[in-house]
Design a protein around this motif. Structure first.
Motif, short mmCIF file in Angstrom:
data_model
loop_
_atom_site.label_atom_id
_atom_site.label_comp_id
_atom_site.label_asym_id
_atom_site.label_seq_id
_atom_site.Cartn_x
_atom_site.Cartn_y
_atom_site.Cartn_z
N SER A 147 -4.41 6.33 13.31
CA SER A 147 -3.69 6.98 12.21
C SER A 147 -3.16 5.93 11.24
CB SER A 147 -2.54 7.83 12.74
OG SER A 147 -1.56 7.00 13.35
N THR A 148 -2.71 6.42 10.07
CA THR A 148 -2.18 5.50 9.06
C THR A 148 -0.78 4.99 9.40
OG1 THR A 148 -1.39 7.41 7.80
CG2 THR A 148 -3.54 6.50 7.20
N ARG A 149 -0.01 5.81 10.16
CA ARG A 149 1.36 5.43 10.54
C ARG A 149 1.73 6.10 11.85
NH1 ARG A 149 5.51 7.29 7.09
NH2 ARG A 149 4.14 8.74 6.01
N MET A 189 0.84 -1.20 0.00
CA MET A 189 0.00 0.00 0.00
C MET A 189 0.87 1.25 0.00
SD MET A 189 -3.02 -0.86 2.69
CE MET A 189 -4.10 -2.25 2.47
N ASN A 190 0.42 2.28 -0.68
CA ASN A 190 1.14 3.54 -0.72
C ASN A 190 0.42 4.57 0.12
OD1 ASN A 190 3.12 2.62 -2.55
ND2 ASN A 190 1.67 2.88 -4.25
N PHE A 191 1.09 5.04 1.18
CA PHE A 191 0.50 6.05 2.05
C PHE A 191 1.07 7.42 1.70
CE2 PHE A 191 -1.86 3.37 4.66
CZ PHE A 191 -1.13 2.24 4.97
N PRO A 192 0.36 8.50 2.02
CA PRO A 192 0.92 9.83 1.88
C PRO A 192 2.17 9.94 2.75
CG PRO A 192 -1.43 9.93 2.28
CD PRO A 192 -1.02 8.51 2.50
N LYS A 193 3.02 10.90 2.42
CA LYS A 193 4.27 11.07 3.14
C LYS A 193 4.04 11.24 4.64
CE LYS A 193 8.54 13.74 3.13
NZ LYS A 193 9.28 14.86 2.49
N ALA A 194 3.08 12.07 5.00
CA ALA A 194 2.79 12.30 6.42
C ALA A 194 1.72 11.33 6.90
CB ALA A 194 2.33 13.74 6.63
N PRO A 195 1.84 10.81 8.14
CA PRO A 195 0.76 10.00 8.71
C PRO A 195 -0.53 10.82 8.78
CG PRO A 195 2.74 9.89 10.06
CD PRO A 195 2.97 10.98 9.07
N ILE A 255 -4.29 11.24 10.70
CA ILE A 255 -5.20 10.89 11.80
C ILE A 255 -6.57 10.65 11.20
CG2 ILE A 255 -6.16 11.58 14.03
CD1 ILE A 255 -3.09 11.25 13.99
N THR A 256 -7.07 9.44 11.32
CA THR A 256 -8.30 9.07 10.62
C THR A 256 -9.52 8.91 11.52
OG1 THR A 256 -7.66 6.74 10.80
CG2 THR A 256 -7.03 7.92 8.77
N ASN A 257 -9.30 8.74 12.83
CA ASN A 257 -10.45 8.50 13.71
C ASN A 257 -10.07 8.73 15.15
OD1 ASN A 257 -13.07 7.82 14.36
ND2 ASN A 257 -12.72 5.61 14.33
N ILE A 258 -11.02 9.23 15.95
CA ILE A 258 -10.86 9.37 17.40
C ILE A 258 -12.16 8.90 18.03
CG2 ILE A 258 -10.47 10.95 19.34
CD1 ILE A 258 -8.93 12.76 17.45
N LEU A 265 -2.24 -1.48 11.29
CA LEU A 265 -3.04 -0.59 10.47
C LEU A 265 -4.51 -0.72 10.90
CD1 LEU A 265 -3.09 1.37 8.10
CD2 LEU A 265 -3.47 -0.58 6.58
N PRO A 266 -5.06 0.28 11.56
CA PRO A 266 -4.42 1.57 11.84
C PRO A 266 -3.45 1.49 13.02
CG PRO A 266 -6.60 1.55 12.80
CD PRO A 266 -6.46 0.24 12.04
N PHE A 267 -2.54 2.46 13.07
CA PHE A 267 -1.71 2.67 14.26
C PHE A 267 -2.58 3.34 15.30
CE2 PHE A 267 1.01 5.67 16.65
CZ PHE A 267 1.85 4.76 17.27
N ARG A 268 -2.58 2.83 16.53
CA ARG A 268 -3.46 3.37 17.57
C ARG A 268 -2.66 3.84 18.78
NH1 ARG A 268 -7.05 -1.32 16.26
NH2 ARG A 268 -8.95 -0.46 15.32
N VAL A 269 -2.96 5.06 19.21
CA VAL A 269 -2.51 5.53 20.52
C VAL A 269 -3.72 5.45 21.45
CG1 VAL A 269 -1.59 7.44 21.86
CG2 VAL A 269 -0.77 7.06 19.53
#
Length: 307
Positions: free
Chosen positions: A32-34, A1-7, A9-12, A103-107
């Motif tokens: 987040s994606t990364r 998969m190709n992600f944008p350069k910057a991670p 944040i997709t959901n909270i 994927l996703p990366f989660r904090v």
């Protein structure tokens, strides 16, 4: 998969959970994606999570939570490649962070709900599902019965109270006949600290709707409790505010703070449909519970102020 350069944040999102060691926690998850770099700071009633190097794919603004500890989550971004997530608390609480790769990366941010347990430990709460047996209470346009719905709300409330460490006096657990006097006596004999009677609004005028909470005129604490419960039910259910007022029959409870809450109108077709839903019944119990949190917290503050 190709992600944008910057991670990104997709959901909270947030949820109340039990921890591995028996803790009771409010969990906030930032997806987040990364991975990216971040820190979090606690200022008592607010925890600020700051991230760097990630793009926020969410609108700025506030997410209402109202879980009894976590009030809301605010999202902000700026032009320096930073973003912040502000978590406002109703009570100061300790927190910890953890990260989950993938994927996703989660904090994950875990807030300790023990301050709520401390408020309820040793408390006795009488929960009275109104009506029962031959007394069906109100009947909805599509035949939903008040006596059934209020019992389901009461059972949800009972679970929350038990988890918080309170002793619960449930006046009825099934579909039985029970007079108002018997309910009062049950609460009085058990030495209840508060009495909560749960009802739905039932009116011949099917256009009537909303939430109201009535209180015993025998003591000021009843009015205080009613105000807190009304406020928190409105936050949870987003219904019309029918206000608070005195209920003379509750005066028989004497010095025990007593309220009677009308959770939506069962005789209103739209609100009857809402009451059929598991989510609404759960939210109604959470609203009453959150009102009790505020009530016991205020009493503790008043007591500490006198010492």
């Amino acid at each position: 998969m190709n992600f944008p350069k910057a991670p990104r944040i997709t959901n909270i999102w947030s949820k109340v959970v039990d921890g591995e060691n028996g803790e009771w926690l409010s969990k906030v998850v930032i997806e987040s994606t990364r991975p990216y770099s971040y820190i979090a700071r606690n200022s008592g009633s607010k925890v600020t999570f700051t991230g760097k190097g990630a793009v926020v794919n969410l609108p700025e603004g506030k997410i209402e939570v109202n879980d009894g500890l976590l009030r809301e989550i605010g999202i902000r971004t700026d032009e320096r490649d930073f973003f912040s997530v502000e978590m406002l608390l109703d009570h100061p609480a300790e927190f910890r962070l953890s990260a989950e790769k993938g994927l996703p990366f989660r904090v994950k941010i875990f807030f300790d709900r023990s301050p709520i347990i401390n408020l309820f430990t040793g408390k006795k709460v009488a929960v009275d599902p109104g009506h029962g047996g031959r007394d069906a209470g109100g009947r909805g346009p599509v035949s939903l019965l008040e006596k059934d719905i209020v019992l389901l709300i009461a059972r949800n409330l009972e679970k929350l109270l038990h988890r918080a460490g309170s002793q619960v006096i449930l006046t009825r657990e099934g579909d039985i006949d029970l007079s108002r006097e018997e309910r009062f006596q049950m609460a009085g004999r058990a030495g209840a600290d508060v009495y909560i009677s749960i009802h739905n609004l039932a009116r011949a005028d099917s256009s009537e709707e909303g939430i109201s909470t009535l209180y015993s005129p025998a003591n000021r604490q009843s009015a205080l409790l009613a105000g807190f419960i009304q406020e928190e039910l409105l936050k949870k259910l987003k219904a019309r505010n029918r206000g608070t007022g005195g209920q003379p029959e509750l005066a028989a409870m004497g010095g025990i703070p007593a309220v009677e809450t009308e959770v939506l109108a069962i005789t209103n077709l739209v609100e009857e449909v809402f009451l059929r839903g598991l989510t609404v019944r759960k939210k109604a119990a959470e609203g009453i519970f959150n009102g009790l949190i505020k009530y016991f917290a205020r009493n503790r503050q008043d007591s500490e102020g006198e010492n």
